[in-house]
Design a protein around this motif. Structure first.
Motif, short mmCIF file in Angstrom:
data_model
loop_
_atom_site.label_atom_id
_atom_site.label_comp_id
_atom_site.label_asym_id
_atom_site.label_seq_id
_atom_site.Cartn_x
_atom_site.Cartn_y
_atom_site.Cartn_z
N GLU A 1 0.58 6.95 6.69
CA GLU A 1 1.41 7.70 7.52
C GLU A 1 2.85 7.26 7.06
OE1 GLU A 1 1.44 7.36 11.79
OE2 GLU A 1 -0.76 7.66 11.82
N SER A 2 3.15 5.98 6.92
CA SER A 2 4.51 5.72 6.39
C SER A 2 5.07 6.29 4.91
CB SER A 2 4.58 4.29 6.16
OG SER A 2 4.50 3.52 7.21
N ALA A 3 3.64 6.18 4.19
CA ALA A 3 4.04 6.70 2.81
C ALA A 3 4.40 8.14 2.85
CB ALA A 3 2.68 6.43 1.96
N LYS A 4 3.64 8.99 3.68
CA LYS A 4 4.09 10.39 3.83
C LYS A 4 5.38 10.61 4.26
CE LYS A 4 1.70 13.25 6.56
NZ LYS A 4 0.16 13.65 7.37
N ARG A 5 5.84 9.87 5.17
CA ARG A 5 7.20 9.93 5.76
C ARG A 5 8.10 9.66 4.90
NH1 ARG A 5 5.19 8.21 10.69
NH2 ARG A 5 5.75 6.00 9.92
N ARG A 6 8.06 8.37 4.02
CA ARG A 6 9.18 8.01 2.98
C ARG A 6 8.97 8.65 1.75
NH1 ARG A 6 8.06 1.76 3.30
NH2 ARG A 6 7.80 1.41 5.42
N ALA A 7 7.82 9.51 1.65
CA ALA A 7 7.86 10.39 0.16
C ALA A 7 9.17 11.52 0.10
CB ALA A 7 6.62 11.04 0.43
N VAL A 8 9.43 12.02 1.14
CA VAL A 8 10.50 12.97 1.14
C VAL A 8 11.55 12.23 0.69
CG1 VAL A 8 11.75 14.47 2.54
CG2 VAL A 8 9.34 13.97 2.99
N TRP A 9 11.95 11.28 1.42
CA TRP A 9 13.28 10.49 0.75
C TRP A 9 13.29 10.08 -1.00
CZ3 TRP A 9 17.86 10.32 2.55
CH2 TRP A 9 18.72 8.98 2.13
N LEU A 10 12.21 9.79 -1.10
CA LEU A 10 12.07 9.29 -2.64
C LEU A 10 12.16 10.65 -3.51
CD1 LEU A 10 9.12 6.89 -2.36
CD2 LEU A 10 11.47 6.40 -3.15
N GLY A 11 11.62 11.70 -2.83
CA GLY A 11 12.04 12.95 -3.70
C GLY A 11 13.18 13.54 -3.78
N ALA B 1 0.80 -1.22 0.02
CA ALA B 1 -0.01 -0.13 0.04
C ALA B 1 0.82 1.26 -0.11
CB ALA B 1 -0.96 0.15 1.21
N VAL B 2 1.97 1.36 0.73
CA VAL B 2 2.99 2.17 0.84
C VAL B 2 3.32 2.70 -0.64
CG1 VAL B 2 5.01 3.20 1.69
CG2 VAL B 2 3.45 2.21 3.21
N ALA B 3 3.81 1.50 -1.00
CA ALA B 3 4.51 1.56 -2.61
C ALA B 3 3.45 2.07 -3.50
CB ALA B 3 5.02 0.29 -3.05
N PHE B 4 2.26 1.84 -3.49
CA PHE B 4 1.46 2.36 -4.42
C PHE B 4 1.02 3.66 -4.10
CE2 PHE B 4 -3.09 3.07 -5.47
CZ PHE B 4 -3.22 2.55 -6.97
N LEU B 5 0.96 4.03 -2.95
CA LEU B 5 0.85 5.62 -2.79
C LEU B 5 1.91 6.44 -3.09
CD1 LEU B 5 -0.76 5.31 0.78
CD2 LEU B 5 -2.19 5.79 -1.15
N ASN B 6 3.00 6.07 -2.76
CA ASN B 6 4.30 6.78 -3.40
C ASN B 6 4.37 6.64 -4.73
OD1 ASN B 6 5.28 8.26 -1.39
ND2 ASN B 6 6.19 6.64 -0.22
N GLY B 7 4.19 5.47 -5.16
CA GLY B 7 4.41 5.21 -6.69
C GLY B 7 3.53 6.10 -7.51
N VAL B 8 2.24 6.32 -7.10
CA VAL B 8 1.25 7.19 -7.94
C VAL B 8 1.77 8.38 -7.75
CG1 VAL B 8 -0.93 7.98 -7.88
CG2 VAL B 8 -0.78 5.50 -7.55
N LEU B 9 2.02 8.82 -6.52
CA LEU B 9 2.68 10.36 -6.20
C LEU B 9 3.67 10.75 -7.15
CD1 LEU B 9 2.71 12.95 -4.67
CD2 LEU B 9 4.30 12.08 -3.09
#
Lengths: 455, 455
Positions: free
Chosen positions: B286-296, A367-375
């Motif tokens: 929550e996890s996705a939000k925190r990890r998004a920065v790192w991916l960015g 689910a995390v991967a999907f959310l960040n993947g889409v973003l």
């Protein structure tokens, strides 16, 4: 006031040491070494180049030279011993001779054959059998970690007798926080913490006060399980017993701290294909040889990825933008997958992942991967479409990214679990395998989709 | 025999816990929880999904519910507290109320405003000032790590008096291995280890036997320096003093073990851009939000690499083999550079790298890179030349690889040192910066050389 609150960090010592070495002020160097613990000296030695290590070691007070060897990293120790052997083999035997059998066991294998025999011959009968007992347990078990310097008492004596016994005995072994109560067959039947001994009337018997509700450590328990027990129970020391419950020795928290530090080091260094015993200042040729293997393994992955790209040569020829953008898909998958992988490696180390929560974790990571993947697919897709003035490039890269991040999450959870199951260290092999998956899937998805779109 | 040598690992507990939860056998669950330490329960809770955590927590014996909160990772704790607050805020206040001020300080910030006030109001005057004192030190310092449960004695009394005082007093605080000797101004003038107390004639005075040659820990020393001192001296506990040498409290090895574990966790998790407090079972959003920065952040690196490739679009069009092979150059540089980087990050953590040995280390790493660069350049060059039936491709990729590995070694040594100098965590930022260098240099060298060769 004699109490010192000056804490000179290793770095400052290192500077002083280097200055003294350079200017040849050996008297000052000796003075500095006298003020340090064996652990501090070992840390300093590891930071010096091999030639300097030998000079410093030969200046050590003879009563701690052996302990310093014990504290050194394995690789640094082996290379130092080789050097000392050439010129000062007598000193080496002497230093090893000062160690108690439990410490001696740690370095015995690194000693040259001749010196090893000499040292063992010079041990008392008692020490020799202690040494043999410790050596009989395999490395990284409680038996190998324990010391045999326990103080035992009988259950039927009074505290007063115990107190008088201790006074007659003199000094207690380091980190003694409990006496062990054994029966006539040497079986552990309880422990008597010093705090209980000190806070109860002297006419009570040991039996009345001893604590019997304790966990004794079986000699074959792994060092890593021992460390967990110490952490969870806040122990200072704990008794080690054989299968029949007979007391063999005790493990103290200082050695457990070393286990914890080593394990953490092992995990960190493994992720880069290094050993936790890696000697930072080893000769270049030695280091290069050890690291070459890791590069070779990773090269296989790299060629596999190249082969996948090679399948799509024609497509790339038609649309060079694909070659420009393809590393983005692969690298974002690698980064996201590594996050999952690292989380799972830590969870495995803490024994927090099992059949019961595996699917909860897998669902969450996907689910995390999907959310960040889409973003990030949207972001990357837009940038790519604008950059190359082509909407289809944007759509292709966005889709490929989502696919790759989902696969990365799946791989990030399953790879370390599978490796753990078959007994391969996930910290060592997990990263390479994960990158293989994210590279192959990344290039395959992006270039494959493009080929299908463009024909 | 009451001594248990059965060590049921967390994994087994986890299975039992999950079964009991699923089948609703709450009585058995309670029984299981009673047999575990707060640390073990915290480890189990972290492995459960948030909804289950709440159920289990509410079944905990009330005397340890507070301690379990203290032992939880920060993120897991905050989310559990939020959940409990909604339905059982009274229990939360009660659990926090059982904690001693030193432990309370650790979780106070996570408590909701209302409960925080309630708990503080219920403290005795003495406890409240202890709490304030601990809270006045910033996190990750000795002052914040210490407990105030010291036992102090005066220098002029005899051991006999001390022994009688301890018996009258009853129980000693956990992990007490020394009594502290203070003068009338509360200044620390020595320590009296229990082992000295127990092995000397009762008519001697404390002054005659106390150890004065000790290092006291200044309250503002960083937790990581404290951990090093404990490791080097094999301490069980150590006194903490203020600038005037007055005794403030003591640090015990169980808390130091936590510091060491946290630091190691921090380094490992940072390399993947995660926090050591990351909750494995946090909700996906929550996890996705925190990890998004790192991916960015990593996306910037990826685009930079893509931009470099874009500079050579024409060359790639002419020779598609370049696109196929270019990831090999970049990835081998990244792998080799990460080895150097990891070695330096560990060296920095152990304070083993300074101005005096920096150049020795740099020379060595560059030499290692050269040796492995040449070795693998030859292998890769040969394979590439055969694969694409073109000697010039082989020569190009071999040269580019050597260049990239040399740059990777330089970057691997200098990047973490520079980051450390400016106060950025090398474990967190080192990897991204290194990859940026190895990607840019790798693509630039390979495609640049090819462009020059082909025109």
């Amino acid at each position: 006031m004699p109490i010192s609150t000056e804490h000179e960090p290793t770095k400052k010592h290192l500077r002083e040491l280097a200055e003294d070495l350079e200017t040849g002020k050996l008297a000052e160097l000796k003075h500095l070494l006298h003020a340090l613990t064996p652990g501090e000296i070992a840390d300093l030695l590891e930071a010096l180049k091999p030639a300097d290590r030998q000079v410093v070691w030969s200046l050590l007070p003879s009563e701690i030279a052996g302990e310093v060897l014990v504290e050194l990293g394995e690789e640094a120790r082996a290379s130092l011993i080789r050097k000392i052997e050439e010129t000062r083999s007598e000193e080496l035997a002497e230093a090893a001779g000062t160690l108690d059998p439990d410490d001696l066991a740690d370095i015995l294998e690194d000693l040259p054959e001749k010196i090893r025999e000499q040292v063992i011959r010079s041990l008392s009968q008692n020490d020799r059998s202690r040494l043999e007992r410790v050596m009989s347990f395999s490395e990284d078990t409680a038996g190998n970690l324990m010391h045999t310097d326990t103080i035992t008492v009988r259950p039927d004596v009074t505290l007063d007798v115990v107190l008088r016994y201790l006074r007659r005995r003199g000094e207690l072994p380091d980190l003694t926080d409990s006496l062990y109560v054994v029966d006539i067959n040497d079986r552990l039947i309880g422990i008597l913490p010093l705090s209980v001994l000190l806070t109860n009337p002297p006419d009570k018997t040991v039996r009345e006060l001893m604590i019997t509700d304790i966990e004794a450590i079986p000699a074959d328990l792994s060092a890593s399980e021992v460390a967990m027990l110490f952490e969870h129970h806040d122990w200072v020391s704990a008794p080690v017993v054989d299968q029949k419950g007979r007391l063999l020795g005790r493990i103290t928290v200082d050695d457990v701290v070393d286990v914890i530090r080593d394990e953490a080091d092992h995990t960190l260094m493994s992720t880069a294909g290094l050993s936790e015993e890696e000697d930072m200042m080893a000769p270049a040729a030695e280091s290069a040889k050890r690291r070459a293997v890791w590069l070779g393994v990773n090269l296989v992955t790299a060629f596999l990825a190249a082969w996948v790209i090679g399948l799509f040569e024609e497509t790339i020829q038609k649309e060079v933008a694909l070659a420009v953008l393809m590393p983005i898909v692969a690298s974002m998958g690698g980064i996201a997958g590594t996050q999952t992988l690292t989380l799972v490696i830590r969870g495995l180390a803490l024994r927090q992942i099992g059949a019961t929560n595996l699917f909860v974790l897998l669902n969450k990571e996907v689910a995390v991967a999907f959310l960040n993947g889409v973003l990030w697919a949207i972001v990357v897709g837009l940038i790519a479409a604008v950059w190359f003035q082509a909407i289809h490039i944007g759509i292709l890269i966005a889709t490929a990214m989502i696919i790759n991040l989902l696969c990365a999450a799946l791989a990030g959870v399953t790879i370390p679990l599978l490796l753990d199951r078959v007994g391969i260290d996930p910290a060592l092999a997990g990263g390479v395998l994960l990158t293989t998956v994210t590279d192959v899937v990344g290039f395959m998805a992006f270039l494959g989709l493009a080929t299908w779109w463009l024909t």
